[in-house]
Write an enzyme that holds these catalytic residues in place. Structure first.
Site, mmCIF file in Angstrom:
data_model
loop_
_atom_site.group_PDB
_atom_site.id
_atom_site.type_symbol
_atom_site.label_atom_id
_atom_site.label_comp_id
_atom_site.label_asym_id
_atom_site.label_seq_id
_atom_site.Cartn_x
_atom_site.Cartn_y
_atom_site.Cartn_z
ATOM 1 N N ASP A 76 32.670 -41.845 19.629
ATOM 2 C CA ASP A 76 34.159 -41.855 19.487
ATOM 3 C C ASP A 76 34.560 -43.324 19.560
ATOM 4 O OD1 ASP A 76 36.833 -41.484 19.554
ATOM 5 O OD2 ASP A 76 36.944 -40.581 21.590
ATOM 6 N N ASP A 281 38.408 -43.671 13.229
ATOM 7 C CA ASP A 281 38.387 -42.768 14.454
ATOM 8 C C ASP A 281 37.058 -41.955 14.205
ATOM 9 O OD1 ASP A 281 38.364 -41.908 16.992
ATOM 10 O OD2 ASP A 281 40.231 -40.430 16.308
#
Length: 421
Positions: A76, A281
């Site tokens: 992440d 992201d």
């Protein structure tokens, strides 16, 4: 909640409340792990598992502790804190692939420690220690998809495989989460044991490695459309040519990796509207556009489709089409769709071919993997895993720039560098 739905929302920390809850780690072991000396400049390289559909995310195996034990961590770049589900004891944890991480008392990070201060300062609302003698650093972090992790900060060894074929085991700080919530049910089966936070903040694993002189503050990932791929820390795997570079911009919505604003095109034709603020992201399965570019994209795609495709309902995603026969892969239907382009200014374009915005579901339908960000109240645009596939994406915090270059993201170690100059 099913994995694909669970990870469809962006995984980025946006709200933190700090609480002091009971914590009962195991007694400290008599053995003290030794720290390996920093290597000469080299990258740490990891193979990835997972996919956009049906898994819903890409994850890496990290070996943590002494002796080292394997854990699956969701990669992440949209959040800073790395955390593992933790038996401290666990108040609410998901069913995970490996036995829960068990901390010892000597692993606890005191609240007065600088890494705890950095964690607290990087979260909203900002909190401070209640006293200088507080023996643990508490956190609670909530993400935009309603997931959360509550726990304490600990330090333990991470075994990092270096590209020069050596190994190093630095001590790094991360979250020991003893109360996790995923959606509305904290007891669902999870594919991963926790989350690998690779954001721009000083508590991210990448920043800690830089602070210890182990690798440069550079990160890259390559997500394969066929599943898997690779991840690296450090700069010696960064291609020397053909990379499209843009300055790293300051996102108005947080300390995210942003290439700035972009103009949106479909089949080389402008879709109008004001420039879009964009964030990369890897913790988001799909790409999210705010209301105007989303509606413009949907209208352009629908207007270009042949009559052989008929819009249908599919539980996987909001907008789907059915063909004359069931599709087996995106490449069966690629010819019926046009490419999108994001233009970040002079000579900086990210090409988004159909395979980087479409998903073929288990029902044989083709669905749009660009979602309406206004449904999750986003005021910026997220480029998620589906659009980042089959290109090396580089987050260079040393030179404050972001880069990408298309190429195969095969799992084969021999192909890790062969596809890129």
């Amino acid at each position: 909640m099913a994995a694909a739905a669970r990870w469809a929302a962006p995984i980025m920390g946006i709200l933190v409340v700090l609480l002091l809850l009971p914590f009962a780690p195991a007694p400290a072991s008599a053995a003290t792990p030794t720290r390996s000396p920093p290597p000469s400049a080299s990258s740490a390289v990891f193979l990835l598992s997972g996919d956009v559909y049906p898994t819903g995310h890409y994850y890496v195996t990290m070996n943590i502790g002494d002796p080292a034990k394997p854990y699956f961590l969701d990669v992440d770049t949209g959040s800073d804190l790395t955390w593992l589900q933790c038996d401290a004891p666990c108040q609410s944890c998901n069913k995970v692939p490996h036995p829960l991480y068990r901390p010892t008392k000597n692993k606890l990070v005191p609240c007065a420690n600088s890494v705890c201060t950095a964690l607290h300062n990087g979260l909203t609302p900002t909190k401070k220690c209640t006293s200088t003698t507080q023996q643990q650093c508490d956190y609670q972090i909530k993400y935009t998809d309603k997931a959360s992790s509550l726990g304490v900060l600990v330090t333990d060894s991470f075994s990092l495989p270096l590209r020069n074929k050596s190994n190093i085991s630095p001590s790094l700080s991360f979250g020991c989460g003893y109360d996790q919530q995923v959606g509305t049910n904290g007891a669902v089966q999870a594919t991963t044991d926790g989350l690998l936070g690779l954001g721009r903040g000083s508590v991210s694993l990448l920043s800690q490695l830089k602070q210890q002189g182990i690798t440069k503050n550079v990160l890259g990932h390559c997500l394969s459309t066929s599943g898997g791929g690779f991840l690296f820390f450090g700069d010696d795997m960064v291609p020397t040519s053909r990379v499209t570079w843009v300055p790293m911009a300051r996102s108005s919505s947080g300390n995210y990796y942003s290439p700035g604003t972009a103009s949106l095109y479909f089949d080389r034709r402008s879709l109008g509207g004001k420039p879009m603020e964009v964030v990369f992201d890897s913790g988001s399965t799909y790409t999210y556009f705010t209301a105007q570019p989303y509606q413009a994209t949907v209208s352009a795609i629908k207007g270009s489709l042949s009559k052989s495709l008929r819009q249908v309902s599919d539980p996987s995603l909001p907008l789907c089409w059915k063909g004359q026969k069931a599709f087996k892969s995106v490449f069966d239907v690629k010819k019926d769709f046009k490419s999108l382009q994001l233009s970040f200014g002079k000579n900086a374009v990210m090409e988004i071919p159909p395979e980087n915005y479409l998903v073929v579901t288990k029902n044989g339908n083709v669905c749009l993997g660009i979602l309406d960000g206004s449904t999750t109240k986003l005021n910026f645009n997220i480029i998620g895993d589906i659009t980042l596939q089959d290109q090396m994406v580089i987050y260079d915090n040393e030179r404050v720039q972001l880069g990408w270059i298309r190429g195969s993201c095969s799992r084969s170690p021999k192909s890790l560098t062969a596809s890129f100059p």
